[in-house]
Design an enzyme around this catalytic site. Structure first.
Site, short mmCIF file in Angstrom:
data_model
loop_
_atom_site.label_atom_id
_atom_site.label_comp_id
_atom_site.label_asym_id
_atom_site.label_seq_id
_atom_site.Cartn_x
_atom_site.Cartn_y
_atom_site.Cartn_z
N SER A 198 0.85 -1.27 0.19
CA SER A 198 0.02 -0.02 -0.03
C SER A 198 1.04 1.14 0.33
O SER A 198 1.93 1.37 0.48
CB SER A 198 -0.86 0.05 1.26
OG SER A 198 -0.25 -0.17 2.33
N LYS A 199 0.32 2.11 -0.08
CA LYS A 199 1.20 3.30 -0.38
C LYS A 199 2.24 3.57 0.77
O LYS A 199 3.11 4.90 0.98
CB LYS A 199 0.12 4.75 0.21
CG LYS A 199 -0.29 5.33 -1.57
CD LYS A 199 -1.24 6.22 -1.24
CE LYS A 199 -2.56 6.71 -2.38
NZ LYS A 199 -3.87 6.38 -2.11
N ARG A 200 1.62 2.96 2.16
CA ARG A 200 2.87 3.12 3.45
C ARG A 200 3.97 3.03 2.66
O ARG A 200 4.96 3.29 3.31
CB ARG A 200 2.37 2.46 4.40
CG ARG A 200 1.39 2.95 5.29
CD ARG A 200 0.83 1.90 6.79
NE ARG A 200 0.63 0.18 5.96
CZ ARG A 200 0.85 -0.73 6.42
NH1 ARG A 200 2.39 -1.02 6.64
NH2 ARG A 200 0.67 -1.92 5.52
N GLY A 240 5.33 3.12 -0.15
CA GLY A 240 6.49 4.23 -0.93
C GLY A 240 5.60 4.16 -2.25
O GLY A 240 4.26 3.68 -2.26
#
Ligand code: GLU
Length: 483
Positions: free
Chosen positions: A243-245, A247
């Protein structure tokens, strides 16, 4: 089981336009694309935009841009679900007539109350079938629900996971048409897969629980079942869903970070699929080798280092002339261009000389910048370490000897360095480093003669002179010099 070579194979990529094309979606698109190309089949692009609140034109463009950049072309579509609303209603009414669907007028308040009641009792919050055998008038506000067959096992042989079985008791009588007339995801997907004659549904395994809901709808519509293949998840390095976490997940951000689409495609294909121990694949090889038999069922872990490694490989193996347009896009502004920046041959030379060291196009552009613009900046660390009084002697001697050199050629430069090295009792590396920092602003660059040739005589001499001046000044670390 190998799939037959069969041009009747029809697959689809069916993104919901609620965001960018992310890595997981791109991998799904790629696997569908490769399977279609491998078998000479057809890839359908379908935009699942019935969630009107979350679907945006911007996301549609972003997805199309992402597919375009990765060069994943499709054969039919894009079809938009919002253009097919009449068709969903038509088939929903057909199911209603056949008794496979029914009207339900339970209000959301009633459903919510029942839900909390069930949760309180520790039961799964399912629709209780209140309207199954009532005949709700079409004049009342209502939804259409699918009459999920009772007491049945829903079995299918997933092409990746193997045989899977679900008890229909765990499935709700799901809503197929909402009270505003819009179809739900599970219904629209089935209608489309039937109408578009999809033979193989290949999608992320976040949909695996939808498949047993969809299978009874295929059956109720009297349509043949496609084969299903659910692709294993992609994890981040910490083994949680990517996920965006972790990167960047948007494909186009990788373009902006200086990745080549071939590198990303090559990386994505290996997230789940393998062909012996081969790592690098041309597009032709991918099409020739790709199949579902070698897609593993365990999750893959996203490894940014490996992606960088592949990118460096592709940059290095791309002819300089092909890199130039990409380099031009990635290059920072040239406020004070050197005359050679106007020479296209110079750009090709730069790309060819520098590509072996660049992991991304952004890095390539950073390496190239000092050879295109007068505004070269010296990395503060390199200045502190290399442009120091003890190197002033080196720079002074080289500056004098280079000024006297009448032909700025590799041989001439080699001679100068050999002579100066001899007189100062220094090795080539010891001479090269201050010159390298002088010309490029960094301690890493191609060979020193190449650097001097790429920079040209005038720029080289001016920068060595400047570096000489700097190396005589005390380094202040930002503090004012002692007076
Ligand atoms: N629209 C769904 C998604 O973007 C995919 C549906 C499907 O492949 O069946 O997740």
């Amino acid at each position: 089981m190998p799939l037959p070579k069969d041009s009747s194979l029809r697959v689809r990529f069916a993104p919901s336009p609620t965001g960018h094309l992310h890595l997981g979606g791109a991998r799904t698109a790629l696997f569908n694309f490769l399977l279609a190309r491998h078998f000479g089949g057809t890839l359908v692009l379908r935009i699942e935009d019935t969630d009107r609140e979350r679907s945006t034109q911007e996301s549609i463009s972003a997805i199309l841009d992402g597919l375009g950049w990765l060069d994943l072309g499709w054969d039919e579509g894009p079809f938009f679900q919002t253009a097919r609303l009449e068709r969903y209603r038509e088939l929903a009414l057909h199911l209603l007539e056949k008794g496979h669907a029914y009207r339900c007028d339970c209000t959301s308040d009633i459903l919510e109350a029942k839900r909390s009641e069930a949760l309180k009792k520790g039961l799964p919050p399912r629709y209780d079938g209140h309207c199954r055998d009532r005949s709700v008038s079409p004049d009342r506000p209502h939804v259409l629900r699918f009459r999920t067959p009772e007491n049945q096992s829903i079995v299918f042989d997933d092409l990746i996971r193997g045989p899977l079985s679900f008890d229909s008791a765990v499935l709700d009588d799901l809503i197929i048409i909402r009270s505003d007339g819009m179809p739900t995801y599970n219904f629209a997907v089935v209608v489309d897969d039937v109408d578009m004659k999809i033979t193989h549904v290949i999608r992320g395994d976040d949909h695996i629980n939808n498949t047993p809901r969809q299978i009874p709808i295929f059956k109720a519509l009297g349509a043949p079942l496609p084969d299903f293949a659910h692709l294993p998840m992609i994890y981040g390095p910490d083994r949680t869903r990517l996920s965006k976490r972790h990167g960047a997940t948007s494909v186009m951000v990788y373009r902006d970070m200086g990745f080549l689409p071939q590198a990303l495609v090559n990386y994505l294909v290996r997230l789940g699929w393998s062909h012996k121990d081969q790592e690098i694949f041309s597009r032709e090889e991918l099409i020739a080798f790709f199949d579902l038999d070698h897609v593993g069922s365990s999750p893959s872990v996203f490894n940014p280092e490996k992606l960088l490694w592949l990118n460096a490989h592709y940059i290095k193996n791309t002819p300089g002339a092909d890199l130039v347009p990409l380099l031009k896009e990635a290059i920072p502004p040239l406020p004070d261009p050197l005359p050679q920046a106007a020479d296209s041959g110079h750009w090709v030379k730069l790309a060819d000389e520098l590509k072996g060291r660049a992991k991304t196009l952004v890095e390539l552009a950073q390496f190239a910048h000092p050879f295109l613009d007068r505004s070269r900046t010296i990395d503060p660390e390199s200045r502190k370490k290399i442009l120091i009084p003890s190197n002033a002697r080196v720079l002074e001697n080289l500056s004098l000897a280079l000024r006297a050199l009448d032909r700025w050629t590799e041989d001439g430069l080699r001679n100068v360095f050999a002579q100066v090295g001899e007189s100062l009792h220094l090795k080539l590396g010891e001479l090269a480093q201050p010159v390298r920092v002088a010309i490029t602003g960094k301690t890493v660059s191609p060979g020193i003669f190449e650097v001097l040739l790429l920079a040209g005589r005038e720029t080289s001499l001016a920068r060595i002179e400047e570096a000489l001046r700097l190396s005589r000044e005390p380094v202040t670390d930002g503090e004012p010099p002692p007076s």
